[in-house]
Design an enzyme around this catalytic site. Structure first.
Site, mmCIF file in Angstrom:
data_model
loop_
_atom_site.group_PDB
_atom_site.id
_atom_site.type_symbol
_atom_site.label_atom_id
_atom_site.label_comp_id
_atom_site.label_asym_id
_atom_site.label_seq_id
_atom_site.Cartn_x
_atom_site.Cartn_y
_atom_site.Cartn_z
ATOM 1 N N VAL A 158 1.485 -3.575 3.911
ATOM 2 C CA VAL A 158 1.303 -4.943 4.716
ATOM 3 C C VAL A 158 2.507 -6.043 4.503
ATOM 4 O O VAL A 158 2.632 -6.844 4.880
ATOM 5 C CB VAL A 158 0.194 -5.713 4.608
ATOM 6 C CG1 VAL A 158 -1.146 -4.957 5.025
ATOM 7 C CG2 VAL A 158 -0.199 -6.151 2.846
ATOM 8 N N TYR A 194 -4.369 -2.500 -9.989
ATOM 9 C CA TYR A 194 -4.137 -2.251 -8.466
ATOM 10 C C TYR A 194 -3.353 -3.372 -7.796
ATOM 11 O O TYR A 194 -2.293 -2.878 -7.204
ATOM 12 C CB TYR A 194 -5.512 -2.432 -7.650
ATOM 13 C CG TYR A 194 -5.445 -2.310 -6.335
ATOM 14 C CD1 TYR A 194 -5.312 -1.392 -5.704
ATOM 15 C CD2 TYR A 194 -5.698 -3.623 -5.467
ATOM 16 C CE1 TYR A 194 -5.205 -1.046 -4.156
ATOM 17 C CE2 TYR A 194 -5.679 -3.709 -4.227
ATOM 18 C CZ TYR A 194 -5.530 -2.517 -3.595
ATOM 19 O OH TYR A 194 -5.418 -2.480 -1.846
ATOM 20 N N SER A 248 0.928 -1.178 0.249
ATOM 21 C CA SER A 248 0.176 -0.047 0.018
ATOM 22 C C SER A 248 0.688 1.275 0.097
ATOM 23 O O SER A 248 0.373 2.341 -0.141
ATOM 24 C CB SER A 248 -0.948 0.072 1.141
ATOM 25 O OG SER A 248 -1.968 -0.953 1.042
ATOM 26 N N TYR A 293 -4.286 3.762 8.125
ATOM 27 C CA TYR A 293 -5.681 3.216 8.203
ATOM 28 C C TYR A 293 -6.115 3.552 9.638
ATOM 29 O O TYR A 293 -5.908 4.648 10.212
ATOM 30 C CB TYR A 293 -5.530 1.593 8.268
ATOM 31 C CG TYR A 293 -4.894 1.313 6.940
ATOM 32 C CD1 TYR A 293 -5.360 1.476 5.671
ATOM 33 C CD2 TYR A 293 -3.795 0.346 6.981
ATOM 34 C CE1 TYR A 293 -4.848 1.364 4.735
ATOM 35 C CE2 TYR A 293 -3.202 0.009 5.864
ATOM 36 C CZ TYR A 293 -3.748 0.529 4.516
ATOM 37 O OH TYR A 293 -3.071 0.062 3.425
ATOM 38 N N LYS A 350 0.527 3.327 -2.993
ATOM 39 C CA LYS A 350 -0.762 4.405 -3.307
ATOM 40 C C LYS A 350 -0.315 5.903 -3.306
ATOM 41 O O LYS A 350 -1.134 6.515 -3.617
ATOM 42 C CB LYS A 350 -1.855 3.862 -2.149
ATOM 43 C CG LYS A 350 -2.163 2.518 -2.235
ATOM 44 C CD LYS A 350 -3.310 2.066 -0.997
ATOM 45 C CE LYS A 350 -3.663 0.821 -1.144
ATOM 46 N NZ LYS A 350 -4.553 0.371 0.008
#
Length: 309
Positions: free
Chosen positions: A261, A191, A64, A243, A67
């Site tokens: 992760v 993605y 992530s 998050y 992103k």
């Protein structure tokens, strides 16, 4: 040896006995194979120098963290119209939660949760085939890192595609609300592949320098984004980059950051440095356990914080 190198070495030394703590992301089969007993730190300063320790040159799946780069790329393509598709608020829920999408009619809360990044991938796909969109992302990451050797780990991408049922659910749910413009399989292909980018701490720290230098790549002396856009990306990283543990990270570290992760974290000390840490063992929120501790110690010892020393 510089004072900063001594600080980096000290952080590594103080946390060495904790290497291997936490749990690897075993729900992605390829990540489950990663040896948890690894830990790297790289600090890239605005003059282009590096201060590293441990496994700083070992490649890992950035997941992530990618992103941040896809958001930068999509903002360059669509500008602020992107925010009609994705929100700018912390989620307060798990990164792969579907609950908020139900309440908010398929509009993701921010670009760093999975649903938000899927929407961003949909925007990058505009006018492209999936392979071309993936190529654009890889090209951009190579540009900001100054390293043409960076590539996608196709085994990780295949592993995610084969087990990413929840992401398929998120994308189909968004499509049902008319929030995606392209076929779900195409969007998720982009993605899964950008999440499977493999980079080392050194490469990742270098890639994040434009966010530490007001939108400029100080090594290449080239503008990546405007100063205002860099500030806003940093703000989103601070609020949403971890998050539902973003508030705790801001409290403990005080720097914009984005976790993945795979065990990596990219952090930004505006006007000073870009920092990448990696240790595969995750805490209960899906963030690197030892990596978070390393950034907390480094921020304390350097006095780097967006909230003042």
């Amino acid at each position: 040896m510089s004072e900063l190198q001594e600080l980096v070495d000290g952080v590594y030394r103080d946390l060495k006995s904790h290497i291997g703590e936490g749990k690897v992301a075993d729900y992605i089969p390829e990540l489950a194979k990663v040896d948890p007993k690894q830990f790297g730190i790289a600090v890239a300063t605005l003059d282009g120098s590096f201060h590293i320790a441990g496994d700083a040159d070992a490649p890992f799946s950035i997941q992530s963290i990618s992103k941040v780069f896809t958001l930068t790329l999509a903002l360059g393509m669509a500008g602020d119209t992107l925010w009609t598709r994705v929100g700018r608020e912390p989620s307060g829920t798990a990164f792969n939660s579907i609950v908020q999408l139900e309440y908010e009619k398929g509009r993701p809360r921010n670009p760093f949760i999975n649903a938000g990044a899927i929407a961003v991938a949909d925007m990058i796909l505009a006018g492209h085939q999936p392979r071309e969109a993936i190529g654009e992302i890889v090209h951009f990451v190579r540009f900001v890192s100054g390293d043409d050797s960076i590539a996608i780990d196709h085994e990780v991408a295949k592993s995610e595609t084969g087990t990413g049922y929840r992401n398929f659910a998120l994308a189909n749910f968004m499509r049902s609300f008319g929030r995606l413009n392209h076929p779900v399989e195409h969007v998720l292909g982009v993605y899964f592949h950008h999440c499977a980018l493999a980079m080392s701490c050194r490469q990742l720290a270098r890639a994040g320098l434009y966010l530490a230098a007001g939108g400029r790549n100080p090594v290449l002396d080239s503008r990546v984004v405007s100063r205002e856009r860099a500030r806003r990306i940093n703000a989103l990283m601070l609020m949403c980059g971890h998050y539902d543990a973003s508030g705790d990270f801001a409290y403990r570290v005080g720097l914009p950051g984005k976790s993945g992760v795979g065990g990596g974290i990219l952090a930004v000390a505006p006007g000073k440095a870009s920092i990448a840490v990696w240790s595969p063992g995750l805490n209960e929120y899906g963030n690197s356990l030892v990596g978070t501790a390393a950034l907390e110690l480094l921020a304390q010892r350097t006095g780097w914080s967006v909230f003042g020393t």
